[in-house]
Design a protein around this motif. Structure first.
Motif, mmCIF file in Angstrom:
data_model
loop_
_atom_site.group_PDB
_atom_site.id
_atom_site.type_symbol
_atom_site.label_atom_id
_atom_site.label_comp_id
_atom_site.label_asym_id
_atom_site.label_seq_id
_atom_site.Cartn_x
_atom_site.Cartn_y
_atom_site.Cartn_z
ATOM 1 N N SER A 92 54.603 77.743 13.875
ATOM 2 C CA SER A 92 54.408 78.306 12.547
ATOM 3 C C SER A 92 54.052 79.783 12.666
ATOM 4 O O SER A 92 53.821 80.299 13.763
ATOM 5 N N SER A 93 53.987 80.457 11.526
ATOM 6 C CA SER A 93 53.639 81.884 11.533
ATOM 7 C C SER A 93 52.219 82.111 12.048
ATOM 8 O O SER A 93 51.897 83.197 12.527
ATOM 9 N N ALA A 94 51.383 81.078 11.962
ATOM 10 C CA ALA A 94 50.007 81.196 12.447
ATOM 11 C C ALA A 94 49.886 80.881 13.934
ATOM 12 O O ALA A 94 48.783 80.942 14.487
ATOM 13 N N GLY A 95 51.009 80.548 14.574
ATOM 14 C CA GLY A 95 50.973 80.263 16.002
ATOM 15 C C GLY A 95 50.622 78.828 16.341
ATOM 16 O O GLY A 95 50.237 78.526 17.474
ATOM 17 N N ASN A 96 50.773 77.918 15.356
ATOM 18 C CA ASN A 96 50.496 76.502 15.589
ATOM 19 C C ASN A 96 51.801 75.730 15.729
ATOM 20 O O ASN A 96 52.795 76.030 15.053
ATOM 21 N N ARG A 116 49.019 69.863 14.258
ATOM 22 C CA ARG A 116 48.703 71.292 14.354
ATOM 23 C C ARG A 116 48.133 71.543 15.741
ATOM 24 O O ARG A 116 46.988 71.205 16.018
ATOM 25 N N GLU A 118 47.545 74.515 18.609
ATOM 26 C CA GLU A 118 47.582 75.956 18.879
ATOM 27 C C GLU A 118 48.404 76.220 20.140
ATOM 28 O O GLU A 118 48.217 75.576 21.168
ATOM 29 N N LYS A 120 49.653 79.761 22.026
ATOM 30 C CA LYS A 120 49.721 81.213 22.092
ATOM 31 C C LYS A 120 50.443 81.649 23.372
ATOM 32 O O LYS A 120 50.389 80.955 24.388
#
Length: 296
Positions: A92-96, A116, A118, A120
């Protein structure tokens, strides 16, 4: 839609092998029997990869909606690697890491649908290492680190699992994961997943390019419509300006002509020369004719 499947007897046996079938030691360093088996594994893995590529192309050309496309493709991949469940997971755009609908083999209420995780580029978790580092250790038919990750996020009942990076050129879209193989997963299976993921990444890039082109075309059409409206406004404004100018010119001309008539009449009254009077009469006649051209 018929889901592409592999002919019977395709399944590679065992869990040994390197990261890609093309690197198997089938170049004469093995005894004849093992060499034949290695060659057969290579051929079967290549056949499976070819089927995966064909499936991506076929489903894409069918112009399916994305959930249907991924559902059919996940089912095909599951058949190729002997998995009960397969899912594409997108960053996702949040990096999840989240589910790219639709998966294969997961019920509607499965926790994978609200996943979800994470991930990175500089992370040290197994999800980050798989996606950005292409790391995958298969021992006894599974990746123990991935098994623990799924359980940690509420996905229960997993016998074994593997996952590979899902790239689009140099960009990482997410991961392609397979779950629950009766025979256990092999490096050949991981290679097939990588082929399917790379082909799907190309489709993803094409879809993005299409969407960007559609947006560009829409903006261009809006700009052209605005230009046409501006030109119409300028033309309309020009016509109105000309009308106003003509009206002002008409009024000013009448005022000047009227003033000239009054001035001439005063001069003629004061004149005592018959010749001047005649000339003034002629000039007055000319002014009256000019006034007749500008209706009051």
């Amino acid at each position: 839609m018929e889901v592409a499947t592999l002919p019977a007897g395709r399944r590679p046996a065992g869990t040994s092998g390197t990261a890609e079938p093309g690197r198997l030691r089938a170049n004469g360093q093995l005894p004849p029997r093992q060499r034949r088996r290695a060659t057969q594994r290579l051929e079967k893995a290549q056949a499976a990869a070819s089927i995966a590529l064909g499936a991506v192309s076929t489903y894409f050309e069918a112009e399916m909606e994305l959930p249907t496309f991924f559902s059919h493709l996940a089912e095909t991949v599951a058949g190729l690697v002997g998995a009960r469940r397969v899912a594409f997971l997108r960053l996702s755009s949040a990096g999840n890491l989240v589910l790219q609908r639709e998966p294969f083999g997961f019920p509607a209420q499965s926790p994978i649908r609200t996943l979800r995780i994470e991930a990175k580029p500089d992370g040290d978790g197994i999800a980050s290492r798989v996606i950005y580092g292409d790391e995958l250790d298969i021992i006894d038919g599974t990746s123990a680190a991935l098994d623990s990750l799924w359980k940690e996020h509420g996905i229960r009942g997993i016998r074994n699992s593997i996952a590979v990076s899902w790239p689009a050129g140099d960009r990482r879209i997410g991961s392609l994961a397979a779950y629950d193989s009766e025979r256990g997963f092999t490096n050949d299976d991981a290679w097939i997943l990588r082929v399917a993921a790379m082909a799907t990444g190309l489709v993803w890039q094409y879809r993005e390019a299409e969407e960007e082109l559609d947006v560009a075309v829409e903006r261009l059409e809006e700009a052209m419509a605005a230009r046409r409206q501006l030109l119409a406004n300028v033309a309309s404004g020009g016509d109105e300006a000309r009308r106003r100018f003509a009206s002002a010119l008409h009024d000013d001309s009448l005022q000047l002509l009227t003033a000239a008539e009054l001035q001439l009449e005063r001069i003629r009254t004061d004149s005592d020369s018959k010749r001047q009077t005649a000339q003034l009469d002629q000039l007055a006649l000319t002014i009256k004719k000019s006034g007749a051209c500008c209706p009051r």
